[in-house]
Design an enzyme around this catalytic site. Structure first.
Site, mmCIF file in Angstrom:
data_model
loop_
_atom_site.group_PDB
_atom_site.id
_atom_site.type_symbol
_atom_site.label_atom_id
_atom_site.label_comp_id
_atom_site.label_asym_id
_atom_site.label_seq_id
_atom_site.Cartn_x
_atom_site.Cartn_y
_atom_site.Cartn_z
ATOM 1 N N HIS A 63 0.839 -1.204 0.000
ATOM 2 C CA HIS A 63 0.000 0.000 0.000
ATOM 3 C C HIS A 63 0.877 1.260 0.000
ATOM 4 O O HIS A 63 0.593 2.226 -0.708
ATOM 5 C CB HIS A 63 -0.886 0.039 1.252
ATOM 6 C CG HIS A 63 -1.872 -1.093 1.352
ATOM 7 N ND1 HIS A 63 -1.807 -2.054 2.333
ATOM 8 C CD2 HIS A 63 -2.965 -1.408 0.603
ATOM 9 C CE1 HIS A 63 -2.807 -2.909 2.197
ATOM 10 N NE2 HIS A 63 -3.530 -2.546 1.155
ATOM 11 N N GLN A 119 -18.200 -6.086 -1.171
ATOM 12 C CA GLN A 119 -17.323 -6.825 -2.087
ATOM 13 C C GLN A 119 -16.900 -8.182 -1.527
ATOM 14 O O GLN A 119 -16.134 -8.903 -2.142
ATOM 15 C CB GLN A 119 -16.122 -5.991 -2.511
ATOM 16 C CG GLN A 119 -15.080 -5.752 -1.449
ATOM 17 C CD GLN A 119 -14.036 -4.760 -1.941
ATOM 18 O OE1 GLN A 119 -14.306 -3.578 -2.094
ATOM 19 N NE2 GLN A 119 -12.822 -5.244 -2.202
ATOM 20 N N GLY A 154 -2.994 -1.689 -7.392
ATOM 21 C CA GLY A 154 -1.920 -2.672 -7.507
ATOM 22 C C GLY A 154 -2.230 -3.737 -8.547
ATOM 23 O O GLY A 154 -3.373 -4.178 -8.686
ATOM 24 N N LYS A 187 -1.354 -6.538 -8.101
ATOM 25 C CA LYS A 187 -1.662 -7.704 -7.261
ATOM 26 C C LYS A 187 -3.103 -8.152 -7.523
ATOM 27 O O LYS A 187 -3.397 -9.349 -7.570
ATOM 28 C CB LYS A 187 -1.480 -7.304 -5.800
ATOM 29 C CG LYS A 187 -2.151 -8.191 -4.799
ATOM 30 C CD LYS A 187 -1.153 -9.134 -4.234
ATOM 31 C CE LYS A 187 -1.703 -10.097 -3.231
ATOM 32 N NZ LYS A 187 -2.940 -9.767 -2.598
ATOM 33 N N ASP A 188 -3.997 -7.169 -7.668
ATOM 34 C CA ASP A 188 -5.399 -7.458 -8.014
ATOM 35 C C ASP A 188 -5.595 -7.063 -9.479
ATOM 36 O O ASP A 188 -6.283 -6.091 -9.794
ATOM 37 C CB ASP A 188 -6.330 -6.665 -7.090
ATOM 38 C CG ASP A 188 -6.095 -7.023 -5.635
ATOM 39 O OD1 ASP A 188 -6.548 -8.093 -5.221
ATOM 40 O OD2 ASP A 188 -5.412 -6.258 -4.932
ATOM 41 N N ARG A 227 -3.971 -10.051 4.193
ATOM 42 C CA ARG A 227 -4.373 -11.382 4.677
ATOM 43 C C ARG A 227 -3.192 -12.186 5.213
ATOM 44 O O ARG A 227 -3.391 -13.143 5.964
ATOM 45 C CB ARG A 227 -5.056 -12.171 3.550
ATOM 46 C CG ARG A 227 -6.425 -11.632 3.187
ATOM 47 C CD ARG A 227 -7.093 -12.567 2.193
ATOM 48 N NE ARG A 227 -8.533 -12.398 2.194
ATOM 49 C CZ ARG A 227 -9.209 -11.610 1.375
ATOM 50 N NH1 ARG A 227 -8.567 -10.926 0.479
ATOM 51 N NH2 ARG A 227 -10.511 -11.505 1.450
HETATM 52 P P1 AMP Z 1 -6.599 -3.830 -0.442
HETATM 53 O O1 AMP Z 1 -6.366 -3.053 0.812
HETATM 54 O O2 AMP Z 1 -6.168 -5.252 -0.378
HETATM 55 O O3 AMP Z 1 -7.963 -3.625 -1.018
HETATM 56 O O4 AMP Z 1 -5.612 -3.180 -1.513
HETATM 57 C C1 AMP Z 1 -5.647 -1.810 -1.798
HETATM 58 C C2 AMP Z 1 -4.786 -1.571 -3.008
HETATM 59 O O5 AMP Z 1 -3.454 -1.983 -2.729
HETATM 60 C C3 AMP Z 1 -5.247 -2.352 -4.247
HETATM 61 O O6 AMP Z 1 -5.079 -1.547 -5.391
HETATM 62 C C4 AMP Z 1 -4.310 -3.528 -4.251
HETATM 63 O O7 AMP Z 1 -4.114 -4.075 -5.533
HETATM 64 C C5 AMP Z 1 -3.030 -2.868 -3.748
HETATM 65 N N1 AMP Z 1 -2.119 -3.866 -3.202
HETATM 66 C C6 AMP Z 1 -2.390 -4.804 -2.256
HETATM 67 N N2 AMP Z 1 -1.305 -5.574 -2.062
HETATM 68 C C7 AMP Z 1 -0.347 -5.129 -2.901
HETATM 69 C C8 AMP Z 1 0.992 -5.513 -3.189
HETATM 70 N N3 AMP Z 1 1.585 -6.540 -2.572
HETATM 71 N N4 AMP Z 1 1.680 -4.815 -4.112
HETATM 72 C C9 AMP Z 1 1.097 -3.775 -4.765
HETATM 73 N N5 AMP Z 1 -0.155 -3.359 -4.553
HETATM 74 C C10 AMP Z 1 -0.866 -4.020 -3.634
#
Ligand code: AMP
Length: 283
Positions: free
Chosen positions: A36, A60, A150, A152-153, A190
């Site tokens: 993040h 979601q 990211g 990542k998703d 997670r």
């Molecule tokens: P989340 O809090 O999991 O919903 O993620 C918020 C944002 O952070 C989303 O755009 C994710 O794709 C990004 N994100 C989560 N983990 C990573 C990571 N390891 N590397 C890059 N971006 C990430």
């Protein structure tokens, strides 16, 4: 600065915009980690002011147990942002569910075409409707010039681009590289639910992606899928949900390697009851 009042946030952003500031936006569900933070750093390279939302969006989640177990640690998150940036760089928005959804959290329905039907769309019914609903709310409220997501998703990134196209918004969507730990595990909120052994086991996900990347030039798509599956199946403590190799523009599964076709592999697996996702470009 930390806002949970949407009108105060709006007023502050209007003032900034009137002074010529560009606004970057990084939506998160909290339990922040260096992945993040890397998005916030990239946002600050292109925008004068960055808004970070921290909100575990109920609509979601297709699984109420997953939602209940999602880590919630706002104080720690605010401390991490404070330790990583100077006070005037980041505005944190922690919205109130009532402001977004009223009394009953419910998703709107979207048609993202094939993008919404593959992989996460197939496995997590309603997931991308929830993502679309919360982001439509945020984009309307914050009116960012750029928003950072990211890889990542990766599927979410493409869905967001499609949402912006359908809503005819002017926000520029920027995809950001996956941040990993020193042994390759993709950082994820997670991961905090994994034991030390679970974290070691989880590196098999990243390794299975490397197995596919390394074999890409010599093996067929079916062989790559079989090898990755076999690798995961032979790792104790992992339950594989899916392994997919797809065209990274349409996310449709590919069966052969047409020249010039950008191809990406995706793995979803469960370790100690935690659902983990990762992906890698293969060519
Ligand atoms: P989340 O809090 O999991 O919903 O993620 C918020 C944002 O952070 C989303 O755009 C994710 O794709 C990004 N994100 C989560 N983990 C990573 C990571 N390891 N590397 C890059 N971006 C990430």
């Amino acid at each position: 600065m930390n806002y949970n009042n949407k009108n105060k946030l709006k007023d502050e952003l209007n003032l900034l915009r009137a002074s010529g500031y560009s606004i970057g936006f990084v939506p998160t569900m909290g339990a922040l980690h260096q992945g993040h933070i890397s998005l916030m750093e990239l946002a600050l390279q292109s925008c004068d002011q960055v808004v970070v939302s921290i909100y575990v969006n109920p609509t979601q989640f297709d699984n109420s147990e997953d939602l209940a177990k999602y880590p919630n640690q706002l104080d720690q998150d605010l401390s991490l942002i404070k330790a990583s940036f100077s006070d005037d760089q980041i505005i944190v928005y922690t919205p109130l569910t009532q402001d977004i959804y009223g009394d009953e959290p419910q998703s709107k329905h979207y048609d993202f075409g094939d993008l919404g039907l593959q992989m996460e769309g197939a496995q997590r019914p309603g997931h991308f409707d929830g993502v679309g609903t919360i982001l439509e709310y945020f984009f309307e409220l914050i009116q960012p010039d750029m928003a950072f997501f990211g890889e990542k998703d990766f599927q979410q990134l493409l869905i967001v681009r499609e949402l912006v196209r359908q809503l005819e918004l002017s926000v520029k969507i920027v995809g950001c590289p996956i941040a990993r730990d020193s042994v390759g595990l993709a950082l994820s909120s997670r991961n905090a639910r994994l034991s030390e052994q679970g974290k070691i086991t989880a590196t098999a996900i990243n390794k299975s992606l490397h197995v596919m990347k390394e074999g890409f030039l010599t093996a067929t798509i079916d062989e790559l899928l079989a090898t990755a599956r076999e690798f995961l199946d032979h790792t104790t403590g992992i339950e594989t949900e899916y392994v997919s190799i797809v065209d990274e523009q349409t996310l449709r599964p590919v069966s052969s390697k047409a020249p010039g076709l950008p191809i990406r592999a995706f793995v979803v697996a469960h370790i100690e009851g935690v659902r983990l996702i990762d992906n890698m470009k293969l060519n």
